[in-house]
Design an enzyme around this catalytic site. Sequence first.
Site, PDB file in Angstrom:
ATOM      1  CE  LYS A 201       8.118  42.698  27.895  1.00  0.00           C
ATOM      2  NZ  LYS A 201       7.161  43.287  26.939  1.00  0.00           N
TER       3      LYS A 201
ATOM      4  CE1 TYR B 106      12.652  43.207  21.942  1.00  0.00           C
ATOM      5  CE2 TYR B 106      10.336  42.952  21.388  1.00  0.00           C
ATOM      6  CZ  TYR B 106      11.384  43.746  21.802  1.00  0.00           C
ATOM      7  OH  TYR B 106      11.184  45.081  22.075  1.00  0.00           O
TER       8      TYR B 106
ATOM      9  CB  ILE C 274      12.991  40.368  30.124  1.00  0.00           C
ATOM     10  CG1 ILE C 274      12.082  41.552  30.446  1.00  0.00           C
ATOM     11  CG2 ILE C 274      12.477  39.588  28.931  1.00  0.00           C
ATOM     12  CD1 ILE C 274      11.934  42.539  29.301  1.00  0.00           C
TER      13      ILE C 274
ATOM     14  CG  ASP D 235      16.359  39.668  27.617  1.00  0.00           C
ATOM     15  OD1 ASP D 235      16.040  40.432  26.698  1.00  0.00           O
ATOM     16  OD2 ASP D 235      15.925  39.798  28.774  1.00  0.00           O
TER      17      ASP D 235
END
Lengths: 470, 464
Positions: free
Chosen positions: B267, B143, B230, B228
């Site tokens: 998300k 990312y 997410i 992470d």
Amino acid sequence: MKQLSTKVTSNAHGQDSSYFLGWEEYEKNPYDEIKNPNGIIQMGLAENQLCFDLIETWLAKNPDAAGLKKEGQSIFKELALFQDYHGLPEFKKALAEFMEEIRGNRVTFDPSKIVLTAGSTSANETLMFCLAEPGDAFLLPTPYYPGFDRDLKWRTGAEIVPIHCSSSNGFQITESALQQAYQQAQKLDLKVKGVLVTNPSNPLGTMLTRRELNLLVDFITSKNIHLISDEIYSGTVFGFEQFVSVMDVLKDKKLENSEVSRRVHVVYSLSKDLGLPGFRVGAIYSNDEMVVSAATKMSSFGLVSSQTQYLLSALLSDKKFTGTYLNENQKRLKIRQKQLVSGLEAAGVTCLKSNAGLFCWVDMRHLLDTNTFEAELELWKKIVYEVKLNISPGSSCHCTEPGWFRVCFANMSEETLDLAMKRLKEYVESTDSRRLISKSSHERIKSLRKRTVSNWVFRVSWTDRVPDER
Amino acid sequence: MLSSKVINESHGQDSSYFLGWQEYEKNPFHETLNPSGIVQMGLAENQLSFDLIESWLDDHPEVLGLKKNEESVFKHLALFQDYHGLPAFKDAMAKFMEKIRGSKVKFNANKMVLTAGSTSANETLMFCLANPGDAFLIPAPYYPGFDRDLKWRTGVEIVPIHCVSSNGYKITKEALEDAYERAHKLNLNVKGVLITNPSNPLGTSTTRGELDLLLTFTSAKKIHMVSDEIYSGTVFDSPEFTSVLEVAKDKNMDLDEKIHVVYSLSKDLGLPGFRVGLIYSNNEKVVSAATKMSSFGLISSQTQHLLANLLSDERFTTKYLEVNRKRLRERRDRLVSGLKKAGIGCLKSNGGLFCWVDLRHLLKSNTFEAEHSLWTKIVCEVGLNISPGSSCHSDEPGWFRVCFANMSDQTLEVAMDRVHGFVEAMVMNTNHGKQKRTMWDSRRRSLINKWVSKLSSVQCESER
């Protein structure tokens, strides 16, 4: 190899200070009118609880604001997706106008120069990241808000060098104090990047005078450094004088579009004026494009919830509400401060004459055993554990003179404040009597003691000095 | 006058990732108002399931109205700034995270630190785990925001773990060791590994094998493992989502103090505007420090209250996760088949809000310059803002991240039409002299003319 960063292992967050410890004591034994009438009264929390009714009435009349509707239509989706760090335009506009209103519309705030942050805690830290390198210093007048030790220094590596202010002149900032602080920083090999003031002052509750503001602007001009003015309490001014912002002074000195004005930054928040610390709404205002640009990107680390931005844009856009609120807030704060001041007077305790804020700067030097910070700490412990009032000792605010305490008045009911004053009066009277005992004329003193020392104090002086655990 | 953080612009926001975004802002697609505008396919947003949340809100008006049992909770929330977070909210988050993991992992609210989004959570973890100059190893592609979130104000470095398309971008032992050594050659102290699982930009979840390998590696090197997660609620296909905590449990490492999970509702629930993130850690010192640091980015109590109520509703969360997954899978399938029709393949994904698309065959040369020029064409001529692999630190030119969950079905159709048109135009251009005019050709050409001629007149600054 060390597993965690030095930020974690070094305790530089400053949270072992008494400021926070008193808070912890209160948490263990909090006063409640009905459920715990002997508990500790919280007078160390600078909250504004006096005007919630005004906001609640407004919310009831304008259900769309919290209901995430605009003209009856749901805007939930738009808000859910809105993460633009430039902030909700309607909110920045409303906030700019609110800040103007607080300053009597004498100065203008351009919404495009506002950076929204999750509270002024975030705003202040962000400004440090933008203006200072690790090891650089900012000068702060003492006494100052204890949280600054964490907010300004912890993760940024910036240093604070105090500008010593004394009671001899009402803790006003003087030219020599400024120069001394600057030189002290140089002795410590620290590069001074600017001065940070809180105006109105926490913990003093006083506004900076025009003279002081002029002095500050002149000082930063000559040293070519920044000035941050944290005006978080600007809407709590209740005295006869109007609030004078650093922006007023820049205007009066015709420095509005000057190079100097790019080095003056204002911090604001709705935590004190509106009593909304839970909503995390802060702002940086700067005339420096690069600062605004960088701070805007940094605000990614602490954006204001779009749900909250929307609610507050509606609230603050209602000029009828804001006008009424500011007026009423002022009135109520004034009444409450008077109640505290006279309550203290009845106990033979004076405080610095204040005209703003949610607290008074109280003079308890005459109650100290010795003119030392150890004595101040002893007195503070007595007040927390025996008198059961959590107040903030001046040392936690880096005051240079022992014996001063910050006492909050806007976070409780009238009745609770009354009770707090009663407790204090009783304590002072018992202390007076105990002092008299150590002097001559035992007979007179004995009878005096019998009359004035209440049962309550008698019981307390014999029990353990360990805080009650309920 | 200003800090080096401001002057050096090490915030990484001049990367193409953000520039494409800017182009879109100048000329955004709108079905009726601007049908020739740029279609945003570079934003990993989940817009597919708002209706579920909105109808819940309609059924529970007192929640937004800040009332509980007909009594106002406004004052309580207005004053609530405790960085330990609203207990009801943390409990609801713990339950929600457990549900996403099929109850294979338990979450204790006391080990949770709430933050204003995972952006804040990740930065805070860096402040807690690393000193300036230390490094974290991150599998590439990753990312683009990490370059800002992890490095900018913390002074921490990122050393990429090279992953390649030839094995589906799986993390290998060699790649890990190689990254570790490279860090040392650069004189950087490696403090840990950070992965995003499921991966952004790949859209694939990390396999059990990889997680096991990672934990073995971090354990041996005595470094941290940050996961992470997410996108954990967006896994819509097999293999099932496996959290690092599940594998840790299997390795008897579930109380390990060097494993940390990051989560957010941006998300899975599509709520990036509400700024809801968290750190989960067994390490008391980290939880304690991170909690204090969260002062710099607390979640609005108004929002904590809303979500505490929403996520405590088990019927809602069960239904939401199920429907959300289904819709994401359908949308992903649509994108994949649309691309396939244009002769374009992508990495087989099982989660996320995007596909990792293979456009290597459209490159003029196997270089990042060629990738950039292809990307510019796609943004300016085809009118699609997609993210070039270089912005994600991909090792191989020609891969692009294409989002599918932030638009309507119709818009996705439009985007796919444009892709077909573009690819066919390219094919025709490279077919020297082979300009057979068939019925299909003329239909295609009219399609191409309509779009390309409109778009080529648009000013695209990135071409300069």
